[in-house]
Write a protein that holds these residues in place. Structure first.
Motif, short mmCIF file in Angstrom:
data_model
loop_
_atom_site.label_atom_id
_atom_site.label_comp_id
_atom_site.label_asym_id
_atom_site.label_seq_id
_atom_site.Cartn_x
_atom_site.Cartn_y
_atom_site.Cartn_z
N ASN A 117 9.95 9.38 3.53
CA ASN A 117 8.89 10.20 4.36
C ASN A 117 7.53 10.15 3.75
OD1 ASN A 117 10.47 10.80 6.53
ND2 ASN A 117 11.43 12.61 6.15
N ASN A 118 7.88 9.94 2.23
CA ASN A 118 6.53 10.17 1.31
C ASN A 118 5.93 8.83 0.84
OD1 ASN A 118 6.79 13.12 1.66
ND2 ASN A 118 8.15 13.00 0.13
N HIS A 119 6.41 7.83 1.22
CA HIS A 119 5.97 6.46 0.41
C HIS A 119 6.09 5.36 1.53
CE1 HIS A 119 5.82 8.45 -3.59
NE2 HIS A 119 6.94 8.84 -3.01
N SER A 120 5.25 4.33 1.42
CA SER A 120 5.21 3.27 2.44
C SER A 120 4.56 2.06 1.77
CB SER A 120 4.66 3.62 3.77
OG SER A 120 3.23 3.82 3.72
N VAL A 121 4.94 0.91 2.24
CA VAL A 121 4.34 -0.24 1.86
C VAL A 121 3.99 -1.33 2.94
CG1 VAL A 121 5.21 -0.37 -0.61
CG2 VAL A 121 6.55 -1.45 1.17
N ASP A 130 -9.20 -1.94 0.86
CA ASP A 130 -9.79 -0.77 1.60
C ASP A 130 -9.02 0.61 0.92
OD1 ASP A 130 -10.55 -2.50 3.52
OD2 ASP A 130 -8.65 -2.35 4.39
N ILE A 131 -9.49 1.81 1.19
CA ILE A 131 -9.09 3.13 0.68
C ILE A 131 -9.40 4.14 1.83
CG2 ILE A 131 -11.26 3.69 -0.43
CD1 ILE A 131 -9.47 5.05 -2.62
N GLY A 132 -8.36 4.89 1.70
CA GLY A 132 -8.48 5.79 3.04
C GLY A 132 -7.67 7.56 2.56
N LEU A 133 -7.96 8.12 3.59
CA LEU A 133 -7.53 9.65 3.40
C LEU A 133 -7.46 10.07 4.67
CD1 LEU A 133 -7.80 12.50 1.01
CD2 LEU A 133 -8.42 13.01 3.44
N VAL A 134 -6.02 10.96 4.95
CA VAL A 134 -5.93 11.71 6.27
C VAL A 134 -5.23 12.90 6.18
CG1 VAL A 134 -4.36 11.75 8.35
CG2 VAL A 134 -5.30 9.28 7.46
N TYR A 135 -6.13 13.90 6.70
CA TYR A 135 -5.82 15.29 6.63
C TYR A 135 -5.32 15.94 8.12
CZ TYR A 135 -6.32 20.36 7.00
OH TYR A 135 -6.19 21.76 7.29
N VAL A 163 -1.70 16.02 3.74
CA VAL A 163 -2.59 15.10 3.50
C VAL A 163 -1.82 14.00 2.78
CG1 VAL A 163 -4.36 14.75 1.40
CG2 VAL A 163 -4.18 17.05 2.47
N LYS A 164 -2.49 12.97 3.13
CA LYS A 164 -2.00 11.47 2.52
C LYS A 164 -2.90 10.56 2.31
CE LYS A 164 -1.28 9.71 7.38
NZ LYS A 164 -0.11 9.15 8.44
N ILE A 165 -2.77 9.59 1.53
CA ILE A 165 -3.67 8.59 1.01
C ILE A 165 -3.23 7.36 0.90
CG2 ILE A 165 -5.21 10.60 -0.54
CD1 ILE A 165 -3.98 9.05 -2.87
N GLY A 166 -3.90 6.28 0.95
CA GLY A 166 -3.51 4.81 1.01
C GLY A 166 -4.54 4.05 0.50
N GLY A 167 -4.20 2.65 -0.09
CA GLY A 167 -5.20 1.62 -0.58
C GLY A 167 -4.55 0.48 -0.02
N THR A 168 -5.46 -0.51 0.28
CA THR A 168 -5.07 -1.73 0.54
C THR A 168 -5.68 -2.66 -0.64
OG1 THR A 168 -4.44 -1.40 2.61
CG2 THR A 168 -4.65 -3.93 2.01
N ALA A 169 -5.07 -3.46 -1.34
CA ALA A 169 -5.51 -4.58 -2.18
C ALA A 169 -5.48 -5.63 -1.60
CB ALA A 169 -4.82 -4.52 -3.56
N LYS A 170 -6.53 -6.53 -1.48
CA LYS A 170 -6.87 -8.12 -0.75
C LYS A 170 -7.03 -8.92 -1.62
CE LYS A 170 -8.58 -5.58 3.16
NZ LYS A 170 -9.84 -5.36 4.26
N TYR A 171 -6.38 -10.15 -1.38
CA TYR A 171 -6.63 -11.55 -1.98
C TYR A 171 -7.68 -12.12 -1.02
CZ TYR A 171 -6.84 -16.08 -4.06
OH TYR A 171 -7.02 -17.50 -4.25
N LEU A 172 -8.63 -12.61 -1.28
CA LEU A 172 -9.65 -13.32 -0.29
C LEU A 172 -9.81 -14.80 -0.28
CD1 LEU A 172 -12.56 -10.40 -0.24
CD2 LEU A 172 -10.43 -10.40 1.29
N VAL A 206 2.30 10.75 0.48
CA VAL A 206 1.98 11.89 0.90
C VAL A 206 1.68 12.60 -0.15
CG1 VAL A 206 2.98 14.04 2.19
CG2 VAL A 206 3.54 11.72 2.90
N LEU A 207 0.50 13.41 -0.23
CA LEU A 207 0.02 14.09 -1.31
C LEU A 207 0.49 15.74 -1.10
CD1 LEU A 207 -3.43 13.12 -2.44
CD2 LEU A 207 -1.32 12.68 -3.68
N VAL A 208 0.41 16.40 0.01
CA VAL A 208 0.48 17.52 0.30
C VAL A 208 1.12 17.63 1.76
CG1 VAL A 208 -0.69 19.85 0.95
CG2 VAL A 208 -1.56 18.30 -0.67
#
Length: 477
Positions: A117-121, A261-266, A186-195, A177-179
């Motif tokens: 519930n707190n982590h995803s890939v 990419d970097i993002g946040l959801v509240y 609150v949850k945050i996430g990022g995507t690292a890309k090879y172009l 999930v942070l909070v």
């Protein structure tokens, strides 16, 4: 009740005052968008209502023109400043300020996995193409795209401002999930890309002249001052290729780079909507009244590099300064039709190309994506969404594309197996309003943010379709 009605009226009042909308794979605000939502905000993957979400293939294309329309499925195999898009015959020939933008995004087989519930890939593969043209003369582009099949002699005086970029990317996403309190989430996430850059073109300058119709008609160039850079071989055929062959082919690393990419959801979860009992899985149901999201997308760049003392190869940046040195140049129409305007000019003895080979870096069209999602009348099936995209690059920046500033107002009906969207779009440039329609049913997502424009052959074209395998979270523990 009155507060909810007031909010809806306020949102409708704001609509004409702001720019117009852009959407991605499906609509990024659906709580069941799964891996499609990761492309609009990388924080969306965690608690996405799915244990697994597997994309088979999805296609998103948006095309906007101030006059005329853009073809959906043809991409030029060898783009240059004049053929990166298939333009409509309805280009405004009387204008010197035409613009067109086309953004094509094909998601290849990709997968999202919620570890807990707190982590995803997620692992995301995409094939993308972006072209923008600004400030061009309609007379010239109309003639080029109709092979000079016009009945009257005409003159042109055009600015050239074009960037075309085709690339593929492999993205690795992580979100957490942070909070997770009674009323706030609150949850945050990022995507690292090879172009992996396939091809890119940059053209800036001016061109003036005239052409004479007829089988033996010529094009007369009276003034030419053009900086033209291409990362592809100049002798490749300019034949259109369907999007599916472009998507699955050509993984050559003509250029490489890194991005992300970097993002946040509240989420605000008051008592009236936060009704999760002890047996329910909070990751499988919606408990918010208001959700606010923000993301910065397409951070990064692709470098096309040529090592010194090595034979030039495909992918080398070839920067050419092309001008007529103040003289008048006559170019055969058939040569332009067969070889393209750029090659026809460079092969003309009265034109002075100055090729310079070396490293060149193209920047991705970086954007800010902000969204608000509101549950109407505390009913968990009815939502109202506002999505705003702000370009962080400008159309006069070198070696980068620029998006238009966009917003969408969308009421929707949403359940686990079925969602229905009714987006309303306002275009600031022309003050046109577009109505769209979208549908998610089981493994299929399909729709358009500008269905009215498609039916009436208007200036904005948008379509998306996705086929996926959804494996939902268990509602009960």
């Amino acid at each position: 009740m009155k507060k909810n009605q007031l909010l809806i009226l306020s949102l409708l009042f704001w609509l004409p005052l702001i720019s117009f909308s852009q959407t991605g794979h499906g609509f990024g605000f659906d709580n069941y968008n799964g891996i499609y939502g990761v492309t609009t905000n990388p924080a969306n993957s965690v608690q996405s209502k799915y244990r697994w979400h597997i994309n088979g293939i999805s296609y998103h294309q948006i095309g906007i023109a101030d006059y005329g329309a853009i073809d959906y499925f043809d991409l030029e195999t060898n783009p240059n400043a004049f053929n990166g898009l298939n333009f409509s015959e309805n280009i405004d020939q009387s204008s010197n300020t035409n613009f067109m933008v086309a953004d094509s995004d094909i998601m290849l087989p990709s997968v999202l996995y919620n570890i807990s519930n707190n982590h995803s890939v997620s692992l995301i593969l995409r094939s993308r193409a972006f072209s923008d043209y600004t400030g061009f003369n309609g007379q010239l582009f109309s003639a080029l795209n109709s092979n000079f099949d016009n009945t009257e002699e005409a003159s042109f005086n055009s600015t050239i401002n074009n960037t075309t970029n085709h690339w593929k990317e492999v993205g690795l996403n992580y979100a957490l999930v942070l909070v997770n309190s009674n009323y706030h989430f609150v949850k945050i996430g990022g995507t690292a890309k090879y172009l992996m850059g396939s091809k890119a073109v940059e053209a800036r300058g001016t061109i003036s002249g005239s052409y004479t119709p007829g089988a033996s008609g010529n094009v007369t160039i009276t003034d030419l001052d053009l900086t033209y850079l291409s990362t592809t071989e100049t002798n490749l055929p300019n034949e259109p290729k369907k999007f599916y062959s472009t998507a699955f082919g050509n993984f050559d690393n003509n250029g490489t780079g890194y991005g992300g990419d970097i993002g946040l959801v509240y989420e605000w979860r008051p008592r009236e909507t936060n009704r999760v009992d002890v047996r329910s899985n909070a990751g499988a149901v919606n408990t918010y009244k208001l959700k606010i999201s923000a993301a910065i997308l397409d951070i990064g760049q692709i470098t096309y590099e040529h090592m010194a003392n090595i034979e030039p190869k495909r992918g080398v940046g070839l920067n050419q300064l092309i001008n007529t040195n103040g003289s008048t140049v006559s170019v055969e129409k058939n040569e332009i039709i067969d070889n393209g305007l750029i090659n026809a000019l460079k092969n003309n003895p009265n034109v002075s190309p100055n090729p310079q080979q070396g490293k060149v870096t193209f920047v991705l069209p970086q954007t800010l994506n902000i969204g608000l999602d509101y549950i109407i009348f505390n009913d968990k099936s009815y939502y109202l969404n506002i999505n705003y995209i702000k370009s962080l690059t400008k159309n006069n920046d070198l070696y980068t594309n620029s998006r238009l500033d966009l917003i969408t107002l969308t009421p929707r009906y949403e359940t686990q197996k079925f969602s229905l969207y009714l987006p309303i779009t306002y275009e600031q440039g022309s003050s046109d309003v577009y109505a769209g329609f979208g549908l998610r049913y089981g493994p299929l997502t399909i729709g358009s943010a500008a269905l009215s424009s498609i039916v009436m052959d208007g200036k904005m074209k948008h379509v998306y379709v996705g086929l996926n395998l959804p494996l939902f979270q268990d509602i009960f523990r």
